[in-house]
Design a protein around this motif. Structure first.
Motif, PDB file in Angstrom:
ATOM      1  N   LYS A  25     -35.714 -15.749 120.601  1.00  0.00           N
ATOM      2  CA  LYS A  25     -36.112 -14.536 119.893  1.00  0.00           C
ATOM      3  C   LYS A  25     -35.085 -14.216 118.809  1.00  0.00           C
ATOM      4  CE  LYS A  25     -38.736 -12.263 123.589  1.00  0.00           C
ATOM      5  NZ  LYS A  25     -38.906 -13.484 124.387  1.00  0.00           N
ATOM      6  N   ASP A  26     -35.591 -13.940 117.605  1.00  0.00           N
ATOM      7  CA  ASP A  26     -34.684 -13.514 116.552  1.00  0.00           C
ATOM      8  C   ASP A  26     -34.117 -12.142 116.895  1.00  0.00           C
ATOM      9  OD1 ASP A  26     -34.665 -15.661 114.854  1.00  0.00           O
ATOM     10  OD2 ASP A  26     -36.316 -14.944 113.612  1.00  0.00           O
ATOM     11  N   TRP A  27     -32.856 -11.930 116.542  1.00  0.00           N
ATOM     12  CA  TRP A  27     -32.244 -10.620 116.737  1.00  0.00           C
ATOM     13  C   TRP A  27     -31.269 -10.378 115.600  1.00  0.00           C
ATOM     14  CZ3 TRP A  27     -26.898 -10.510 118.024  1.00  0.00           C
ATOM     15  CH2 TRP A  27     -26.348 -11.750 118.415  1.00  0.00           C
ATOM     16  N   MET A  28     -31.037  -9.120 115.306  1.00  0.00           N
ATOM     17  CA  MET A  28     -30.254  -8.735 114.146  1.00  0.00           C
ATOM     18  C   MET A  28     -28.859  -8.282 114.561  1.00  0.00           C
ATOM     19  SD  MET A  28     -32.280  -9.365 111.704  1.00  0.00           S
ATOM     20  CE  MET A  28     -33.419 -10.526 112.494  1.00  0.00           C
ATOM     21  N   PRO A  29     -27.825  -9.025 114.189  1.00  0.00           N
ATOM     22  CA  PRO A  29     -26.461  -8.647 114.590  1.00  0.00           C
ATOM     23  C   PRO A  29     -26.087  -7.217 114.220  1.00  0.00           C
ATOM     24  CG  PRO A  29     -26.468 -10.850 113.648  1.00  0.00           C
ATOM     25  CD  PRO A  29     -27.847 -10.297 113.431  1.00  0.00           C
ATOM     26  N   HIS A  30     -26.562  -6.743 113.071  1.00  0.00           N
ATOM     27  CA  HIS A  30     -26.147  -5.400 112.643  1.00  0.00           C
ATOM     28  C   HIS A  30     -26.691  -4.311 113.556  1.00  0.00           C
ATOM     29  CE1 HIS A  30     -30.138  -5.762 110.688  1.00  0.00           C
ATOM     30  NE2 HIS A  30     -30.185  -4.444 110.795  1.00  0.00           N
ATOM     31  N   GLY A  57     -23.860 -18.888 114.692  1.00  0.00           N
ATOM     32  CA  GLY A  57     -23.192 -18.118 113.654  1.00  0.00           C
ATOM     33  C   GLY A  57     -23.318 -16.619 113.846  1.00  0.00           C
ATOM     34  N   ARG A  58     -24.427 -16.178 114.448  1.00  0.00           N
ATOM     35  CA  ARG A  58     -24.609 -14.748 114.710  1.00  0.00           C
ATOM     36  C   ARG A  58     -23.533 -14.202 115.645  1.00  0.00           C
ATOM     37  NH1 ARG A  58     -30.936 -15.391 116.227  1.00  0.00           N
ATOM     38  NH2 ARG A  58     -31.860 -14.934 114.199  1.00  0.00           N
ATOM     39  N   HIS A  59     -23.104 -15.038 116.561  1.00  0.00           N
ATOM     40  CA  HIS A  59     -22.218 -14.548 117.614  1.00  0.00           C
ATOM     41  C   HIS A  59     -20.891 -14.055 117.049  1.00  0.00           C
ATOM     42  CE1 HIS A  59     -24.557 -17.453 120.458  1.00  0.00           C
ATOM     43  NE2 HIS A  59     -25.309 -16.493 119.956  1.00  0.00           N
ATOM     44  N   GLY A  60     -20.264 -14.891 116.232  1.00  0.00           N
ATOM     45  CA  GLY A  60     -18.991 -14.483 115.644  1.00  0.00           C
ATOM     46  C   GLY A  60     -19.138 -13.267 114.749  1.00  0.00           C
TER      47      GLY A  60
END
Length: 309
Positions: free
Chosen positions: A29-34, A107-110
């Protein structure tokens, strides 16, 4: 022992890679880091006329700060991991698509962990940045592991990372950190399943060589964050806190994968596979003993601390 030809192995496992890539894309599932960062808590630091960081500003314990720093610095070295995975899998077909999808998700994690830590002032941002520079300049080098070893290693590593993030989130006792790291750990779990299924397929194609690779990676396992400055000291802090220790590694990382692969039930192994399995069994016994001794020492230390308190 002669390792299977990597080109032949890639071809033999390509259908498995494609099947698991498609499975991954259907469930991820896509999720938004912000959306996981409390931006309203942010404020300027000293150079912009604000306030310099101070430990009193952090709402998490010193042990949680160490775990959060290690988790983030491990994620920061993604360029090195991408290089290593691309070297092993190549850029073609399902293999190449997986490499780039995996990198994009990681990349989202960092991004989101760093934003959370800086905005909430959970850790010293200057110390974090200096450690990031040191870690990334050191880089991660797998030592040109044979492909089967890569499959085995990343299976264990992704599961270990999932558990480390999940336990760190709980340990912070901050609902925002817990929510964020739970989301990150869900990605890590899906990545582990992809690699776990490759190992399972490889055991059917080349059981002796794959079992040898599994054994080597269990015995020589190190987290990719071992190049982080003062990692050994920080790992002890994390273990003493119960966030990630030998018992967790033995019970929740190594054994679940070995059971899934049914490594102690495989029939028809040759001399290489049988020797590897015996070596693996002996090592697991020793690891269990180490874990028990560490737990006993930790319990004694905690008891003494309570008595003194």
């Amino acid at each position: 022992m002669t390792h299977p030809d990597p080109t032949r192995l890639l071809l033999d496992l390509e259908s498995t890679a494609e099947e698991n890539l498609n499975r991954h894309l259907s469930v991820a599932k896509d999720w938004m880091p912000h959306e996981y960062v409390p931006w309203g808590q942010g404020r300027d630091f000293a150079d912009l006329g604000g306030e310099a960081w101070d430990p009193e500003q952090s709402r998490v314990s010193p042990e949680a700060r160490v775990a959060l720093e290690v988790n983030l610095l491990t994620e920061d070295n993604l360029p090195s991991y991408h290089r290593e995975i691309e070297r092993a899998f190549g850029r073609d077909g399902a293999w190449g698509e997986w490499v780039h999808r995996w990198t994009a998700e990681e990349g989202r994690h960092g991004i989101c962990i760093r934003d959370y830590l800086v905005v909430t002032r959970a850790v010293d941002p200057e110390e974090l940045e200096r450690a990031r520079m040191q870690t990334m300049q050191a880089g991660y080098d797998s030592g040109d592991k044979p492909m089967l070893n890569v499959f085995a290693y990343v299976s264990f590593q992704e599961l270990a990372t999932r558990i480390s993030h999940r336990n760190t989130g709980r340990f912070t006792e901050d609902p925002l950190a817990d929510k964020l790291l739970t989301r990150v750990s869900m990605d890590e779990n899906l990545h582990m399943v992809f690699y776990r299924n490759l190992v399972k397929a490889a055991l059917e194609i080349a059981p002796d060589a794959t079992l040898r690779a599994i054994t080597d990676e269990v015995i020589g396992f190190q987290m990719p964050g071992s190049i982080i400055p003062s990692f050994a000291r920080k790992a002890v802090t994390i273990a003493k806190a119960g966030i990630y220790d030998l018992r967790i590694h033995h019970d929740d990382v190594v054994w679940p994968l070995l059971r899934h692969w049914r490594v102690f039930d495989i029939e028809g192994l040759g001399a290489t596979g049988e020797a590897a399995r015996k070596e693996l069994a002996d090592f697991l016994t020793a690891l269990d003993t180490q874990a028990r001794r560490f737990e006993e020492r930790r319990d004694r230390a905690a008891s003494l601390a309570r008595d003194r308190g």
